[in-house]
Design a protein around this motif. Structure first.
Motif, PDB file in Angstrom:
ATOM      1  N   LEU A 100     -27.526  68.295 -13.773  1.00 15.40           N
ATOM      2  CA  LEU A 100     -28.272  67.818 -14.939  1.00 15.40           C
ATOM      3  C   LEU A 100     -27.745  66.470 -15.418  1.00 15.40           C
ATOM      4  O   LEU A 100     -28.506  65.617 -15.871  1.00 15.40           O
ATOM      5  N   SER A 101     -26.448  66.265 -15.303  1.00 13.84           N
ATOM      6  CA  SER A 101     -25.869  64.992 -15.720  1.00 13.84           C
ATOM      7  C   SER A 101     -26.230  63.865 -14.749  1.00 13.84           C
ATOM      8  O   SER A 101     -26.409  62.720 -15.166  1.00 13.84           O
ATOM      9  N   LEU A 102     -26.336  64.184 -13.466  1.00 12.48           N
ATOM     10  CA  LEU A 102     -26.794  63.180 -12.506  1.00 12.48           C
ATOM     11  C   LEU A 102     -28.211  62.727 -12.849  1.00 12.48           C
ATOM     12  O   LEU A 102     -28.535  61.533 -12.778  1.00 12.48           O
ATOM     13  N   ARG A 103     -29.048  63.683 -13.236  1.00  9.76           N
ATOM     14  CA  ARG A 103     -30.405  63.345 -13.666  1.00  9.76           C
ATOM     15  C   ARG A 103     -30.370  62.416 -14.872  1.00  9.76           C
ATOM     16  O   ARG A 103     -31.081  61.396 -14.918  1.00  9.76           O
ATOM     17  N   ALA A 104     -29.521  62.710 -15.841  1.00  6.71           N
ATOM     18  CA  ALA A 104     -29.417  61.867 -17.029  1.00  6.71           C
ATOM     19  C   ALA A 104     -28.848  60.493 -16.701  1.00  6.71           C
ATOM     20  O   ALA A 104     -29.279  59.474 -17.255  1.00  6.71           O
ATOM     21  N   GLY A 105     -27.873  60.435 -15.787  1.00  9.37           N
ATOM     22  CA  GLY A 105     -27.311  59.146 -15.399  1.00  9.37           C
ATOM     23  C   GLY A 105     -28.349  58.250 -14.739  1.00  9.37           C
ATOM     24  O   GLY A 105     -28.387  57.036 -14.970  1.00  9.37           O
ATOM     25  N   ALA A 106     -29.220  58.841 -13.923  1.00 11.57           N
ATOM     26  CA  ALA A 106     -30.289  58.061 -13.300  1.00 11.57           C
ATOM     27  C   ALA A 106     -31.273  57.551 -14.346  1.00 11.57           C
ATOM     28  O   ALA A 106     -31.816  56.447 -14.226  1.00 11.57           O
ATOM     29  N   THR A 107     -31.499  58.329 -15.400  1.00  8.52           N
ATOM     30  CA  THR A 107     -32.379  57.891 -16.486  1.00  8.52           C
ATOM     31  C   THR A 107     -31.786  56.688 -17.203  1.00  8.52           C
ATOM     32  O   THR A 107     -32.503  55.734 -17.553  1.00  8.52           O
ATOM     33  N   LEU A 132     -32.983  65.346  -8.046  1.00  9.94           N
ATOM     34  CA  LEU A 132     -32.785  65.220  -9.491  1.00  9.94           C
ATOM     35  C   LEU A 132     -32.435  63.791  -9.888  1.00  9.94           C
ATOM     36  O   LEU A 132     -32.831  63.325 -10.961  1.00  9.94           O
ATOM     37  N   VAL A 133     -31.694  63.082  -9.038  1.00  5.43           N
ATOM     38  CA  VAL A 133     -31.392  61.676  -9.323  1.00  5.43           C
ATOM     39  C   VAL A 133     -32.676  60.850  -9.325  1.00  5.43           C
ATOM     40  O   VAL A 133     -32.935  60.064 -10.253  1.00  5.43           O
ATOM     41  N   LEU A 134     -33.494  61.017  -8.278  1.00  9.83           N
ATOM     42  CA  LEU A 134     -34.766  60.288  -8.219  1.00  9.83           C
ATOM     43  C   LEU A 134     -35.684  60.685  -9.365  1.00  9.83           C
ATOM     44  O   LEU A 134     -36.356  59.841  -9.973  1.00  9.83           O
TER      45      LEU A 134
END
Length: 422
Positions: free
Chosen positions: A257-264, A311-313
């Motif tokens: 979930l944090s990887l997703r937020a970092g990509a945002t 999730l990153v993308l």
């Protein structure tokens, strides 16, 4: 003391810091509530209902708060929001029943709404038209930072045989973290904007809600925001459930979930060159289309590393919708009703947060825990279509000076938290 659009932006930095702490608390609390509910005996349907109650009170409160903000001060909503978020987190951790957890989750959602309406109003009032994409993008970095830190902190605390106890601890820590927002908030709270002072002299005529909703660009902006926030919300609430079924540890889910937020965050840092390259409408539509495909891909039984890549993308694509839908709604709405228009956008967000998790819970109970992500793919596909067809006509470059002057003289303008969004 007054602020001037386009000048000192230290207020924006303080607002981003405060929003980061508030959103981190919410992002930490949402998965913690899901894990605590599961530990107390909830099934997938109950988790969906509790996640939906988070948005129930804000669903009815958004427009009245927006009306009040259009004709008065917006800064007092910030400390009220912090108090409600902290209280909702703490009392969710102390609750011993699913009913009580649902109720305090609603209080947490109401606090997030108060904070976001007040904060978005400040950003819109202090930003010239040609600064709004950038300033809303920077403002939502606060939400992304919170979404980056919150799930990792939750994953670090939650686990072991006593899932109910560790999830309660995570909720109490989230309450304390949100209270830290006051250290950055107080300098904003006691200042009045020029539009605040002007609004205090007398209320302007109200623009009917139906007129706002019929303005070209407003309905599309509301739906795009609803779809993007629903995707973020269900990811936060249901990825722990997917992890439980696939044998993925809570700490790994927190990292994902944090990887997703970092990509945002990365997306919002490069927002301006992306808009200059593609234009706002094409950028929104393209990222929503890619996000739809990625959400559907999460339903597949892929390895953890592939889930992380998706999730990153997905985080990068979802980073576009919220700030640009704010700008779309602000620039499309009638003057004197921009806070109300943004409140209607938040009402749409909360409607999505009520309906999407509840629908996801029903779908998960019937078709499996991955099925809600297919539903999200369909929602984002509709948003991509609206991104192409529903955007207002963008102002030409030469009209920006006139637009800036009009905004400076107009009635106040006003969001994910939030999320939350965010």
């Amino acid at each position: 003391m007054t602020y001037e659009p386009g000048r000192n932006r230290s207020w924006l930095l303080r607002l981003v810091i405060a929003f980061s702490f508030a959103q981190a608390a919410v992002s930490m609390a949402r998965p913690a509530v899901s894990y605590r509910a599961l530990a107390l005996g909830a099934d997938e349907r109950a988790v969906g209902v509790i996640a939906g109650v988070y948005a129930l009170l804000p669903l009815f409160a958004a427009v009245p708060l927006g009306r009040r903000t259009d004709h008065g001060r917006c800064a007092p909503l910030l400390p009220i929001g912090v108090v409600l978020i902290s209280g909702g987190c703490a009392l969710s951790g102390l609750a011993g029943s699913l009913t009580a957890m649902a109720a305090w989750s609603g209080v947490m959602g109401l606090g997030h709404l108060c904070f976001v309406i007040g904060a978005q109003s400040i950003v819109a009032r202090q930003s010239a038209p040609d600064e709004q994409d950038r300033n809303f993008g920077h403002f939502t970095i606060g939400a992304s930072l919170g979404q980056l830190v919150g799930p990792v902190a939750a994953g670090a605390l939650i686990g072991g045989p006593d899932m109910a106890g560790t999830s309660a601890l995570a909720l109490l820590v989230a309450a304390g973290g949100c209270a830290v927002a006051f250290t950055s908030l107080w300098r904003i709270e006691f200042r009045r904007t020029r539009t605040d002072a002007r609004a205090a002299k007398g209320p302007a005529a109200r623009v009917p809600v139906h007129r706002i909703l019929r303005t070209r660009g407003v309905p599309g902006g509301i739906f795009i925001s609803l779809a993007v926030l629903s995707a973020t919300d269900i990811l936060t609430a249901y990825l722990p459930v997917v992890g439980e079924h696939r044998g993925i540890a809570p700490s790994v889910i927190g990292v994902l979930l944090s990887l997703r937020a970092g990509a945002t965050i990365a997306c919002r840092l490069v927002m301006t060159p992306l808009i200059n390259w593609l234009g706002r409408s094409v950028l929104i539509a393209t990222t929503c289309l890619l996000a739809a495909l990625l959400c559907a891909g999460i339903a597949l039984p892929v390895p953890v590393w592939a889930l992380g890549v998706m999730l990153v993308l997905l985080g990068f694509c979802l980073g576009v919708g919220q700030p640009l839908s704010m700008t779309t709604v602000v620039q499309a709405a009638p003057p004197g009703a921009r806070s109300t228009a943004l409140a209607l956008r938040l009402t749409g967000n909360r409607l999505g947060q009520v309906a999407a998790p509840a629908s996801a819970g029903l779908i998960a109970g019937v078709a499996g825990t991955a099925a809600p992500f297919v539903m999200l793919g369909g929602l984002l596909l509709v948003a991509a279509t609206l991104g192409f067809r529903g955007a207002p006509v963008e102002r030409p470059e030469g009209a920006r000076g006139t637009a800036r002057a009009t905004t400076t003289q107009a009635a106040p303008a006003a969001e994910s938290t939030a999320d939350n969004g965010a």
